[in-house]
Design a protein around this motif. Structure first.
Motif, mmCIF file in Angstrom:
data_model
loop_
_atom_site.group_PDB
_atom_site.id
_atom_site.type_symbol
_atom_site.label_atom_id
_atom_site.label_comp_id
_atom_site.label_asym_id
_atom_site.label_seq_id
_atom_site.Cartn_x
_atom_site.Cartn_y
_atom_site.Cartn_z
ATOM 1 N N LYS A 163 0.823 -1.209 0.000
ATOM 2 C CA LYS A 163 0.000 0.000 0.000
ATOM 3 C C LYS A 163 0.859 1.262 0.000
ATOM 4 N N ASP A 164 2.168 1.067 -0.223
ATOM 5 C CA ASP A 164 3.128 2.173 -0.379
ATOM 6 C C ASP A 164 3.472 2.876 0.933
ATOM 7 N N TYR A 165 3.345 2.171 2.070
ATOM 8 C CA TYR A 165 3.853 2.722 3.332
ATOM 9 C C TYR A 165 5.375 2.721 3.260
ATOM 10 N N SER A 166 6.009 3.643 3.955
ATOM 11 C CA SER A 166 7.471 3.639 4.012
ATOM 12 C C SER A 166 7.925 2.487 4.905
ATOM 13 N N VAL A 167 9.176 2.084 4.744
ATOM 14 C CA VAL A 167 9.712 0.970 5.534
ATOM 15 C C VAL A 167 9.671 1.301 7.036
ATOM 16 N N THR A 168 10.019 2.533 7.363
ATOM 17 C CA THR A 168 9.985 2.954 8.768
ATOM 18 C C THR A 168 8.570 2.910 9.329
ATOM 19 N N GLU A 169 7.616 3.385 8.566
ATOM 20 C CA GLU A 169 6.210 3.348 8.995
ATOM 21 C C GLU A 169 5.749 1.913 9.227
ATOM 22 N N VAL A 170 6.119 1.033 8.325
ATOM 23 C CA VAL A 170 5.719 -0.369 8.438
ATOM 24 C C VAL A 170 6.326 -1.006 9.682
ATOM 25 N N SER A 171 7.591 -0.731 9.902
ATOM 26 C CA SER A 171 8.284 -1.266 11.074
ATOM 27 C C SER A 171 7.548 -0.881 12.355
ATOM 28 N N ASN A 172 7.171 0.375 12.458
ATOM 29 C CA ASN A 172 6.447 0.851 13.638
ATOM 30 C C ASN A 172 5.046 0.257 13.735
ATOM 31 N N GLU A 173 4.384 0.139 12.598
ATOM 32 C CA GLU A 173 3.003 -0.345 12.576
ATOM 33 C C GLU A 173 2.887 -1.804 13.020
ATOM 34 N N VAL A 174 3.885 -2.599 12.719
ATOM 35 C CA VAL A 174 3.786 -4.031 13.029
ATOM 36 C C VAL A 174 4.527 -4.418 14.310
ATOM 37 N N GLY A 175 5.006 -3.428 15.065
ATOM 38 C CA GLY A 175 5.523 -3.720 16.396
ATOM 39 C C GLY A 175 7.023 -3.800 16.559
ATOM 40 N N TYR A 176 7.784 -3.291 15.587
ATOM 41 C CA TYR A 176 9.242 -3.312 15.708
ATOM 42 C C TYR A 176 9.761 -1.889 15.887
ATOM 43 N N SER A 177 10.304 -1.607 17.050
ATOM 44 C CA SER A 177 10.841 -0.275 17.314
ATOM 45 C C SER A 177 12.240 -0.113 16.734
ATOM 46 N N ASN A 178 12.919 -1.241 16.491
ATOM 47 C CA ASN A 178 14.266 -1.220 15.921
ATOM 48 C C ASN A 178 14.165 -1.542 14.436
ATOM 49 N N LEU A 179 14.432 -0.549 13.599
ATOM 50 C CA LEU A 179 14.282 -0.702 12.152
ATOM 51 C C LEU A 179 15.209 -1.780 11.591
ATOM 52 N N SER A 180 16.446 -1.820 12.047
ATOM 53 C CA SER A 180 17.412 -2.809 11.559
ATOM 54 C C SER A 180 16.950 -4.228 11.869
ATOM 55 N N HIS A 181 16.400 -4.388 13.058
ATOM 56 C CA HIS A 181 15.900 -5.708 13.456
ATOM 57 C C HIS A 181 14.724 -6.124 12.577
ATOM 58 N N PHE A 182 13.836 -5.175 12.286
ATOM 59 C CA PHE A 182 12.692 -5.452 11.417
ATOM 60 C C PHE A 182 13.155 -5.886 10.033
ATOM 61 N N ILE A 183 14.119 -5.160 9.465
ATOM 62 C CA ILE A 183 14.639 -5.480 8.125
ATOM 63 C C ILE A 183 15.251 -6.885 8.111
ATOM 64 N N LYS A 184 15.986 -7.211 9.170
ATOM 65 C CA LYS A 184 16.619 -8.523 9.276
ATOM 66 C C LYS A 184 15.567 -9.634 9.336
ATOM 67 N N ILE A 185 14.542 -9.439 10.163
ATOM 68 C CA ILE A 185 13.474 -10.440 10.302
ATOM 69 C C ILE A 185 12.705 -10.578 8.987
ATOM 70 N N PHE A 186 12.403 -9.451 8.359
ATOM 71 C CA PHE A 186 11.645 -9.461 7.104
ATOM 72 C C PHE A 186 12.403 -10.231 6.021
ATOM 73 N N LYS A 187 13.682 -9.943 5.870
ATOM 74 C CA LYS A 187 14.479 -10.610 4.839
ATOM 75 C C LYS A 187 14.584 -12.108 5.095
ATOM 76 N N LYS A 188 14.682 -12.483 6.368
ATOM 77 C CA LYS A 188 14.778 -13.897 6.726
ATOM 78 C C LYS A 188 13.498 -14.638 6.352
ATOM 79 N N ARG A 189 12.342 -13.966 6.533
ATOM 80 C CA ARG A 189 11.060 -14.607 6.255
ATOM 81 C C ARG A 189 10.674 -14.553 4.776
ATOM 82 N N VAL A 190 10.991 -13.449 4.102
ATOM 83 C CA VAL A 190 10.506 -13.207 2.743
ATOM 84 C C VAL A 190 11.568 -13.483 1.680
ATOM 85 N N GLY A 191 12.844 -13.323 2.054
ATOM 86 C CA GLY A 191 13.915 -13.511 1.083
ATOM 87 C C GLY A 191 14.342 -12.228 0.408
#
Length: 210
Positions: A163-191
């Motif tokens: 829906k074109d949310y920014s990466v930072t917005e998405v990280s906050n919306e889904v419960g990750y306060s640490n952006l780097s941690h969110f990116i790491k988890i996302f890449k591990k799950r999605v590739g």
């Protein structure tokens, strides 16, 4: 049925002498609890400090809490323990697990996008041992609590990125306060990283509209 009964009484105002009752604050380990089917905790206090909740959470046994009881006495405790041993509460407790679990899932879905949401939050809400709930959760869902919450968070993250949310917005919306941690988890799950995934969906959307 073997039941272990604990009493939390920080002010030492409750005069108890019976051996079947153990002072929670005096217990240092859980090795002595073997082949126990249920644990009961009594207290006149409405809450039990985390240090004791952490102790109880190590025990993979159903726990029933009786908190905020006025005028807790040896005879009243003995009466309630006898009632549990008769099988009434134990049967009700086991039978109600399905209802508790349904309610707990609703609670999880309502709170899983909060920062630092943990299984202990569920345990506190439903007065159940986090360790026991973890076992109950895996039996009913087929995966661990942490994996389930992560899976749901990433599913929501993908929808928001589409829906074109920014990466930072998405990280906050889904419960990750640490952006780097969110990116790491996302890449591990999605590739893909969130940015890569977002670009891919935009390109696919553009192509589909041609």
């Amino acid at each position: 049925m073997k039941i272990v009964t604990f009493l939390y009484d920080p002010s030492n105002s409750i005069r108890i002498k019976q051996d079947f009752i153990l002072k929670l604050k005096e217990v240092k380990d859980v090795d002595f609890i073997k082949n126990t089917e249920m644990i009961i905790v009594f207290s006149e206090e409405k809450e039990i400090p985390n240090i004791y909740l952490n102790f109880l959470s190590k025990i993979k046994i159903p726990i029933i809490y009786f908190l905020g009881i006025e005028k807790l006495t040896e005879s009243s405790i003995k009466h309630m323990v006898d009632f549990v041993e008769s099988g009434n509460i134990f049967s009700i407790f086991i039978e109600s697990n399905s209802n508790i679990f349904k309610d707990s899932l609703t609670f999880i879905h309502e709170n899983m996008f909060n920062y630092d949401f943990k299984i202990t939050d569920v345990g506190n809400e439903f007065h159940i041992s986090p360790t026991y709930y973890s076992k109950l959760f895996k039996e009913n869902v087929g995966m661990g609590f942490k994996l389930y919450v992560t899976k749901k968070r990433i599913e929501q993250a993908r929808l928001l990125l589409e829906k074109d949310y920014s990466v930072t917005e998405v990280s906050n919306e889904v419960g990750y306060s640490n952006l780097s941690h969110f990116i790491k988890i996302f890449k591990k799950r999605v590739g893909l990283t969130p940015t890569q995934y977002k670009k891919k969906t935009i390109i696919n959307g553009f192509t589909n509209n041609l």
